[in-house]
Design a protein around this motif. Structure first.
Motif, PDB file in Angstrom:
ATOM      1  N   GLY A  32      75.420  70.537 112.240  1.00 18.44           N
ATOM      2  CA  GLY A  32      74.461  71.257 111.413  1.00 18.44           C
ATOM      3  C   GLY A  32      74.702  72.746 111.385  1.00 18.44           C
ATOM      4  N   LEU A  33      73.694  73.464 110.955  1.00 13.71           N
ATOM      5  CA  LEU A  33      73.784  74.918 110.798  1.00 13.71           C
ATOM      6  C   LEU A  33      74.081  75.603 112.132  1.00 13.71           C
ATOM      7  CD1 LEU A  33      73.549  77.419 109.053  1.00 13.71           C
ATOM      8  CD2 LEU A  33      71.080  77.360 109.441  1.00 13.71           C
ATOM      9  N   LYS A  34      73.456  75.157 113.206  1.00 11.98           N
ATOM     10  CA  LYS A  34      73.661  75.804 114.507  1.00 11.98           C
ATOM     11  C   LYS A  34      75.112  75.672 114.985  1.00 11.98           C
ATOM     12  CE  LYS A  34      68.958  75.572 116.226  1.00 11.98           C
ATOM     13  NZ  LYS A  34      68.069  75.107 117.291  1.00 11.98           N
ATOM     14  N   SER A  35      75.695  74.504 114.770  1.00 11.84           N
ATOM     15  CA  SER A  35      77.090  74.337 115.208  1.00 11.84           C
ATOM     16  C   SER A  35      78.033  75.191 114.362  1.00 11.84           C
ATOM     17  CB  SER A  35      77.507  72.866 115.164  1.00 11.84           C
ATOM     18  OG  SER A  35      77.479  72.370 113.858  1.00 11.84           O
ATOM     19  N   HIS A  36      77.722  75.349 113.070  1.00 15.42           N
ATOM     20  CA  HIS A  36      78.538  76.227 112.227  1.00 15.42           C
ATOM     21  C   HIS A  36      78.346  77.695 112.615  1.00 15.42           C
ATOM     22  CE1 HIS A  36      80.296  73.553 109.126  1.00 15.42           C
ATOM     23  NE2 HIS A  36      79.295  72.760 109.485  1.00 15.42           N
ATOM     24  N   GLN A  37      77.133  78.074 112.999  1.00 19.19           N
ATOM     25  CA  GLN A  37      76.903  79.447 113.441  1.00 19.19           C
ATOM     26  C   GLN A  37      77.595  79.729 114.774  1.00 19.19           C
ATOM     27  OE1 GLN A  37      72.628  79.581 113.230  1.00 19.19           O
ATOM     28  NE2 GLN A  37      72.659  80.544 111.213  1.00 19.19           N
ATOM     29  N   LEU A  39      80.483  78.613 115.508  1.00 19.37           N
ATOM     30  CA  LEU A  39      81.858  78.928 115.112  1.00 19.37           C
ATOM     31  C   LEU A  39      81.978  80.382 114.686  1.00 19.37           C
ATOM     32  CD1 LEU A  39      82.806  75.720 113.085  1.00 19.37           C
ATOM     33  CD2 LEU A  39      83.581  76.352 115.369  1.00 19.37           C
ATOM     34  N   VAL A  40      80.946  80.901 114.017  1.00 21.65           N
ATOM     35  CA  VAL A  40      80.950  82.311 113.617  1.00 21.65           C
ATOM     36  C   VAL A  40      80.915  83.193 114.860  1.00 21.65           C
ATOM     37  CG1 VAL A  40      79.645  84.117 112.438  1.00 21.65           C
ATOM     38  CG2 VAL A  40      79.858  81.860 111.394  1.00 21.65           C
ATOM     39  N   ASN A  41      80.041  82.863 115.810  1.00 22.87           N
ATOM     40  CA  ASN A  41      79.918  83.654 117.044  1.00 22.87           C
ATOM     41  C   ASN A  41      81.210  83.644 117.857  1.00 22.87           C
ATOM     42  OD1 ASN A  41      77.280  84.161 116.350  1.00 22.87           O
ATOM     43  ND2 ASN A  41      76.447  82.528 117.625  1.00 22.87           N
ATOM     44  N   GLN A  42      81.935  82.537 117.822  1.00 19.84           N
ATOM     45  CA  GLN A  42      83.190  82.429 118.554  1.00 19.84           C
ATOM     46  C   GLN A  42      84.382  82.922 117.740  1.00 19.84           C
ATOM     47  OE1 GLN A  42      83.417  78.272 119.508  1.00 19.84           O
ATOM     48  NE2 GLN A  42      81.665  78.346 120.872  1.00 19.84           N
ATOM     49  N   ASP A  43      84.138  83.285 116.489  1.00 17.72           N
ATOM     50  CA  ASP A  43      85.188  83.719 115.572  1.00 17.72           C
ATOM     51  C   ASP A  43      86.297  82.667 115.482  1.00 17.72           C
ATOM     52  OD1 ASP A  43      86.183  85.493 113.695  1.00 17.72           O
ATOM     53  OD2 ASP A  43      87.455  86.510 115.167  1.00 17.72           O
ATOM     54  N   ALA A  44      85.871  81.432 115.343  1.00 13.17           N
ATOM     55  CA  ALA A  44      86.811  80.307 115.257  1.00 13.17           C
ATOM     56  C   ALA A  44      86.648  79.591 113.925  1.00 13.17           C
ATOM     57  CB  ALA A  44      86.550  79.329 116.395  1.00 13.17           C
ATOM     58  N   ARG A  45      87.731  79.068 113.398  1.00 15.69           N
ATOM     59  CA  ARG A  45      87.766  78.261 112.184  1.00 15.69           C
ATOM     60  C   ARG A  45      86.958  78.886 111.050  1.00 15.69           C
ATOM     61  NH1 ARG A  45      87.590  72.060 113.166  1.00 15.69           N
ATOM     62  NH2 ARG A  45      88.448  72.220 111.088  1.00 15.69           N
ATOM     63  N   PRO A  46      87.424  79.987 110.500  1.00 18.84           N
ATOM     64  CA  PRO A  46      86.668  80.687 109.451  1.00 18.84           C
ATOM     65  C   PRO A  46      86.430  79.846 108.201  1.00 18.84           C
ATOM     66  CG  PRO A  46      88.853  81.664 109.750  1.00 18.84           C
ATOM     67  CD  PRO A  46      88.673  80.671 110.843  1.00 18.84           C
ATOM     68  N   LEU A  48      85.183  77.057 108.129  1.00 19.19           N
ATOM     69  CA  LEU A  48      83.955  76.289 108.349  1.00 19.19           C
ATOM     70  C   LEU A  48      82.720  77.160 108.546  1.00 19.19           C
ATOM     71  CD1 LEU A  48      85.317  73.494 110.702  1.00 19.19           C
ATOM     72  CD2 LEU A  48      84.929  73.395 108.256  1.00 19.19           C
ATOM     73  N   HIS A  49      82.846  78.452 108.365  1.00 22.86           N
ATOM     74  CA  HIS A  49      81.697  79.339 108.516  1.00 22.86           C
ATOM     75  C   HIS A  49      80.709  79.105 107.365  1.00 22.86           C
ATOM     76  CE1 HIS A  49      83.929  82.491 111.177  1.00 22.86           C
ATOM     77  NE2 HIS A  49      83.973  81.273 111.673  1.00 22.86           N
ATOM     78  N   PRO A  50      79.406  79.129 107.659  1.00 22.01           N
ATOM     79  CA  PRO A  50      78.410  78.956 106.594  1.00 22.01           C
ATOM     80  C   PRO A  50      78.419  80.146 105.638  1.00 22.01           C
ATOM     81  CG  PRO A  50      77.342  79.452 108.689  1.00 22.01           C
ATOM     82  CD  PRO A  50      78.806  79.304 108.972  1.00 22.01           C
ATOM     83  N   THR A  51      78.184  79.837 104.369  1.00 22.23           N
ATOM     84  CA  THR A  51      78.141  80.896 103.359  1.00 22.23           C
ATOM     85  C   THR A  51      76.776  80.871 102.670  1.00 22.23           C
ATOM     86  OG1 THR A  51      79.145  79.393 101.760  1.00 22.23           O
ATOM     87  CG2 THR A  51      80.618  80.879 102.915  1.00 22.23           C
ATOM     88  N   PRO A  52      76.130  82.029 102.534  1.00 25.23           N
ATOM     89  CA  PRO A  52      74.822  82.060 101.877  1.00 25.23           C
ATOM     90  C   PRO A  52      74.964  81.831 100.375  1.00 25.23           C
ATOM     91  CG  PRO A  52      75.472  84.249 102.558  1.00 25.23           C
ATOM     92  CD  PRO A  52      76.533  83.321 103.051  1.00 25.23           C
ATOM     93  N   VAL A  53      74.013  81.089  99.812  1.00 23.05           N
ATOM     94  CA  VAL A  53      73.956  80.871  98.369  1.00 23.05           C
ATOM     95  C   VAL A  53      73.049  81.950  97.801  1.00 23.05           C
ATOM     96  CG1 VAL A  53      73.324  79.247  96.564  1.00 23.05           C
ATOM     97  CG2 VAL A  53      74.306  78.398  98.689  1.00 23.05           C
ATOM     98  N   ALA A  54      73.563  82.728  96.868  1.00 24.87           N
ATOM     99  CA  ALA A  54      72.869  83.927  96.386  1.00 24.87           C
ATOM    100  C   ALA A  54      71.534  83.620  95.728  1.00 24.87           C
ATOM    101  CB  ALA A  54      73.773  84.685  95.413  1.00 24.87           C
ATOM    102  N   GLN A  55      71.481  82.640  94.868  1.00 29.21           N
ATOM    103  CA  GLN A  55      70.278  82.418  94.071  1.00 29.21           C
ATOM    104  C   GLN A  55      69.140  81.785  94.868  1.00 29.21           C
ATOM    105  OE1 GLN A  55      72.443  80.110  91.433  1.00 29.21           O
ATOM    106  NE2 GLN A  55      73.033  81.783  90.083  1.00 29.21           N
TER     107      GLN A  55
END
Length: 131
Positions: A32-37, A39-46, A48-55
């Motif tokens: 889920g979102l926490k596991s993807h976050q 990855l962001v905190n560990q700077d691993a597998r970019p 798979l990083h979550p991306t915000p949807v603008a609208q």
């Protein structure tokens, strides 16, 4: 009393998680979102990083490399709907496949075992060969 692991529950859990991951069923996944976050905190597998949807303000989680594509999911579900089994081998698999959602539902304990050990490996192999 030592802990007892029941094979039926183990089959059910393994099958639900495997199918949830392969068919990308959001309610059956542990990714889920926490596991993807994380990855962001560990700077691993970019990739798979979550991306915000603008609208909408929501977050888009990219699929994993092991998730089946839409065409592969359709092939797996069509193959499972077409399979015919001898009487007493398992439930009618055709009734357990939802083509609208490309998911599997309403299995009993024996069906989990049969699907995990017999049909799922064949259906996945079929989807990989056809695409």
């Amino acid at each position: 009393m030592p802990h007892a692991i029941e094979c039926m529950h183990l089959d059910k859990n393994v099958f639900e998680r495997t199918v949830g991951i392969l068919l990308d069923i959001k309610t059956k996944m542990k990714d889920g979102l926490k596991s993807h976050q994380d990855l962001v905190n560990q700077d691993a597998r970019p990739e798979l990083h979550p991306t915000p949807v603008a609208q909408s303000g929501k977050v888009d989680l990219p699929g994993e490399s092991y998730n089946l594509t839409g065409d592969e999911k359709r092939v797996v579900c069509q193959w499972l709907r077409a399979v015919k089994v001898p009487t007493g081998f398992s439930s009618n698999i055709k009734n357990l496949v939802l083509m609208m959602d490309l998911t599997l539902t309403s299995f009993n304990a024996h069906d989990f075992h049969v699907m995990l050990t017999v049909f799922l490996p064949i259906a996945i192999r079929q989807s990989v060969q056809s695409t």
